[in-house]
Design an enzyme around this catalytic site. Sequence first.
Site, PDB file in Angstrom:
ATOM      1  N   ASP A  27       0.866  -1.191   0.000  1.00  0.00           N
ATOM      2  CA  ASP A  27       0.000   0.000   0.000  1.00  0.00           C
ATOM      3  C   ASP A  27       0.898   1.235   0.000  1.00  0.00           C
ATOM      4  O   ASP A  27       2.140   1.119   0.065  1.00  0.00           O
ATOM      5  CB  ASP A  27      -0.944   0.001   1.227  1.00  0.00           C
ATOM      6  CG  ASP A  27      -2.292   0.695   0.927  1.00  0.00           C
ATOM      7  OD1 ASP A  27      -2.272   1.876   0.536  1.00  0.00           O
ATOM      8  OD2 ASP A  27      -3.331   0.043   1.081  1.00  0.00           O
ATOM      9  N   GLY A  53       4.580   1.166  -1.536  1.00  0.00           N
ATOM     10  CA  GLY A  53       4.698   1.453  -2.966  1.00  0.00           C
ATOM     11  C   GLY A  53       3.441   2.105  -3.491  1.00  0.00           C
ATOM     12  O   GLY A  53       2.419   2.179  -2.798  1.00  0.00           O
ATOM     13  N   PHE A  55       1.024   1.775  -6.814  1.00  0.00           N
ATOM     14  CA  PHE A  55       0.856   0.849  -7.941  1.00  0.00           C
ATOM     15  C   PHE A  55       0.745   1.550  -9.293  1.00  0.00           C
ATOM     16  O   PHE A  55       0.693   0.874 -10.318  1.00  0.00           O
ATOM     17  CB  PHE A  55      -0.242  -0.190  -7.692  1.00  0.00           C
ATOM     18  CG  PHE A  55      -1.601   0.285  -7.232  1.00  0.00           C
ATOM     19  CD1 PHE A  55      -2.302   1.265  -7.915  1.00  0.00           C
ATOM     20  CD2 PHE A  55      -2.200  -0.324  -6.127  1.00  0.00           C
ATOM     21  CE1 PHE A  55      -3.570   1.659  -7.504  1.00  0.00           C
ATOM     22  CE2 PHE A  55      -3.484   0.073  -5.706  1.00  0.00           C
ATOM     23  CZ  PHE A  55      -4.159   1.069  -6.390  1.00  0.00           C
ATOM     24  N   HIS A  73     -12.235  -1.530  -8.938  1.00  0.00           N
ATOM     25  CA  HIS A  73     -13.447  -0.723  -9.181  1.00  0.00           C
ATOM     26  C   HIS A  73     -13.222   0.776  -8.979  1.00  0.00           C
ATOM     27  O   HIS A  73     -14.035   1.579  -9.408  1.00  0.00           O
ATOM     28  CB  HIS A  73     -14.643  -1.235  -8.369  1.00  0.00           C
ATOM     29  CG  HIS A  73     -14.659  -0.873  -6.924  1.00  0.00           C
ATOM     30  ND1 HIS A  73     -15.818  -0.856  -6.175  1.00  0.00           N
ATOM     31  CD2 HIS A  73     -13.662  -0.521  -6.070  1.00  0.00           C
ATOM     32  CE1 HIS A  73     -15.536  -0.500  -4.942  1.00  0.00           C
ATOM     33  NE2 HIS A  73     -14.249  -0.296  -4.846  1.00  0.00           N
TER      34      HIS A  73
END
Length: 164
Positions: A27, A53, A55, A73
């Site tokens: 995260d 990190g 993403f 989502h």
Amino acid sequence: MDVGTAQGTLPTQIALAHPHVTGKGFDLPIVRPIFEEYVHSFGLQERLSFHPGNFFDDPLPEAEVLVMGHILHDWNLEEKLMLLSKALKALPKGGSLIVYESMIDDDRSQHAFGLLASLNMLIETPGGFDYTGADCCGWMKKTGFSETRAEHLVGPASMVVGTK
Ligand SMILES: C[S@@+](CC[C@H](N)C(=O)[O-])C[C@H]1O[C@@H](n2cnc3c(N)ncnc32)[C@H](O)[C@@H]1O
């Protein structure tokens, strides 16, 4: 490796149920103290660690199994496909990505919770939307996963498993 782990509820429950399993939560760096305090409260700090990190900017860390719960989502289709592609790169041959969300039923006629969740994402995010299991299987195939399957979990939640 739980991608977008927040406090680490999922890896914690998996580690409690399966004493041989080790794992990580990925995260944003700011989440580290929240994850570590939660994992420590279950005495699991020897088996679960935090991997900081972003993403969008970083590759995903390599793992045999990756999980994305309520992650895809939030993002538009191009971003969803980018995240699936990063997951594929991080997996060994035979490794799997598990995606779970409040997925919409395939003919979009029954699952009001998933449809309303999607409407919520359309209101709250620039491009996020919920999707069906068939949508996710199709995106995984397009990305290069060799096998996919969708399965209902509990309540409104379903998962799609993609294997490299
Ligand atoms: C909706 S929460 C999902 C939490 C958990 N996986 C679950 O199923 O309840 C989304 C998570 O993604 C994380 N996240 C958002 N953007 C991120 C990024 N760019 N890189 C890494 N994590 C990110 C957030 O910090 C948050 O913990």
